[in-house]
Design a protein around this motif. Structure first.
Motif, PDB file in Angstrom:
ATOM      1  N   GLN A  19      40.969  43.459  34.032  1.00 49.55           N
ATOM      2  CA  GLN A  19      40.571  43.093  32.597  1.00 49.55           C
ATOM      3  C   GLN A  19      40.077  41.566  32.709  1.00 49.55           C
ATOM      4  O   GLN A  19      39.917  41.291  31.400  1.00 49.55           O
ATOM      5  N   LYS A  20      39.969  41.096  33.657  1.00 48.50           N
ATOM      6  CA  LYS A  20      39.291  39.679  33.668  1.00 48.50           C
ATOM      7  C   LYS A  20      39.036  39.377  35.180  1.00 48.50           C
ATOM      8  O   LYS A  20      39.411  40.003  36.219  1.00 48.50           O
ATOM      9  N   ARG A  45      32.083  44.740  24.899  1.00 47.45           N
ATOM     10  CA  ARG A  45      33.330  44.176  24.434  1.00 47.45           C
ATOM     11  C   ARG A  45      33.074  43.079  23.285  1.00 47.45           C
ATOM     12  O   ARG A  45      31.882  42.577  23.020  1.00 47.45           O
ATOM     13  N   GLN A  46      34.167  42.851  22.644  1.00 45.35           N
ATOM     14  CA  GLN A  46      33.990  41.802  21.488  1.00 45.35           C
ATOM     15  C   GLN A  46      34.018  40.294  22.134  1.00 45.35           C
ATOM     16  O   GLN A  46      34.407  40.161  22.932  1.00 45.35           O
ATOM     17  N   ASN A  49      37.187  38.164  23.221  1.00 49.55           N
ATOM     18  CA  ASN A  49      38.073  38.867  24.166  1.00 49.55           C
ATOM     19  C   ASN A  49      37.072  38.435  25.447  1.00 49.55           C
ATOM     20  O   ASN A  49      37.797  38.028  26.467  1.00 49.55           O
ATOM     21  N   ARG A  52      37.736  34.611  26.266  1.00 52.29           N
ATOM     22  CA  ARG A  52      39.046  34.161  26.826  1.00 52.29           C
ATOM     23  C   ARG A  52      39.262  34.641  28.363  1.00 52.29           C
ATOM     24  O   ARG A  52      39.777  33.893  29.261  1.00 52.29           O
ATOM     25  N   CYS A 110      37.023  40.318  14.020  1.00 51.08           N
ATOM     26  CA  CYS A 110      37.787  40.997  14.975  1.00 51.08           C
ATOM     27  C   CYS A 110      37.381  42.566  14.990  1.00 51.08           C
ATOM     28  O   CYS A 110      36.331  42.906  14.309  1.00 51.08           O
ATOM     29  N   THR A 125      45.328  46.512  22.453  1.00 52.20           N
ATOM     30  CA  THR A 125      46.110  45.087  22.177  1.00 52.20           C
ATOM     31  C   THR A 125      46.848  44.506  23.351  1.00 52.20           C
ATOM     32  O   THR A 125      46.731  43.246  23.495  1.00 52.20           O
ATOM     33  N   GLN A 129      43.561  43.636  25.699  1.00 55.02           N
ATOM     34  CA  GLN A 129      43.927  42.332  24.920  1.00 55.02           C
ATOM     35  C   GLN A 129      42.709  41.974  23.643  1.00 55.02           C
ATOM     36  O   GLN A 129      42.304  40.860  23.826  1.00 55.02           O
ATOM     37  N   TYR A 130      42.490  43.004  22.828  1.00 55.66           N
ATOM     38  CA  TYR A 130      41.474  43.014  22.052  1.00 55.66           C
ATOM     39  C   TYR A 130      42.075  42.217  20.746  1.00 55.66           C
ATOM     40  O   TYR A 130      43.404  42.412  20.614  1.00 55.66           O
ATOM     41  N   ASP A 131      41.567  41.524  20.081  1.00 56.47           N
ATOM     42  CA  ASP A 131      41.867  41.154  18.497  1.00 56.47           C
ATOM     43  C   ASP A 131      41.517  42.477  17.654  1.00 56.47           C
ATOM     44  O   ASP A 131      40.341  42.459  17.341  1.00 56.47           O
TER      45      ASP A 131
END
Length: 261
Positions: A19-20, A45-46, A49, A52, A110, A125, A129-131
């Motif tokens: 995820q990162k 992705r947003q 996200n 970060r 978001c 979430t 780890q989305y807003d």
């Protein structure tokens, strides 16, 4: 001379469900930046996200988010796109006829969902780890709609959900697969390739001066338009036809680029 490198994230820069980026990848991006090569993260992705996840190098790079609907550099929107509101709401209403479907509506602040599936909500979430805000009715959202996505975590994946929507809306909106469970709905004139082109020109480069990496059909315009391109060896069947090369690892190509400077 290479001036920029653009990479898709999930399934491309991020492997095996990561995820990162790991520390090695972040260090490679830092070294590329110091060598004058600009890194661009390009994803469905947003933006927040994506921002970060790049931690110590997050302000060194640029972002093509929401499959090209929102392009950001130094927290400034370079370009924004939007979907027709009435069409999106027709699609979300039609989605009620697909029991395993979870709707995800992306806006600049978001993303929103009307799903009540606890697994999907927890995944987005806590894992991704989305807003994300859970609402009763997506029609209540007043912000411009950047992108609409649907996912099927039942095991059928895109082989079932894509034709369900394409049959009804394929003539009105572009529908692309994004991974094994997701499909994205984007405006016909918006994709990662055109978004990347606008960003590259904004940065003062030429499209011929860069490399792009991808693994899904939402990456093909980016692969076609960059000066050089790589499809990942585990890409969706057919994506490799749009790239100049195949690779098992983005990181290995980045190391090669640095070694040849």
């Amino acid at each position: 001379m290479i001036k920029y490198i653009a990479s898709d994230l999930d399934g491309t820069l991020l492997q095996n469900g990561a995820q990162k980026p790991d520390n090695e990848t972040l260090e490679l991006i830092r070294r590329l930046t110091e060598a004058g090569i600009h890194f661009i993260a390009a994803s469905g992705r947003q933006y927040i996200n994506m921002y970060r996840m790049f931690g110590p190098v997050q302000d060194m790079i640029s972002y093509v988010s929401e499959n090209g609907a929102l392009v950001m550099d130094q927290h400034k929107a370079v370009t924004k796109g939007s979907l027709d509101r009435d069409l999106v709401l027709r699609i979300t209403k039609y989605a009620k006829g697909y029991p395993a479907c979870n709707c995800q509506l992306s806006c600049e602040s978001c993303c929103y969902t009307d799903s009540k599936d606890p697994f999907y909500i927890k995944h987005m979430t806590d894992v991704v780890q989305y807003d994300m805000a859970v609402v009763d009715n997506l029609a209540d959202i007043k912000e411009p709609f950047l992108k609409l996505a649907m996912c099927d975590f039942s095991g059928k994946g895109t082989s079932a959900i894509e034709p369900f929507f394409r049959k009804e809306f394929g003539d009105e909106i572009k529908i692309v697969t994004s991974g094994n469970e997701w499909i994205d709905f984007v405006a016909p004139d918006i994709n990662k390739g055109t978004a990347l082109e606008k960003l590259v020109h904004y940065l003062g480069f030429d499209m011929s001066e860069g490399i792009a990496f991808g693994d899904q059909f939402n990456d093909i315009e980016m692969l076609q338009m960059a000066g050089d391109s790589y499809a990942l060896s585990g890409c969706a069947p057919g994506v490799e036809a749009y790239a100049n090369h195949m690779t098992d690892s983005v990181q290995e190509v980045l190391k090669k680029v640095l070694a040849e400077l």
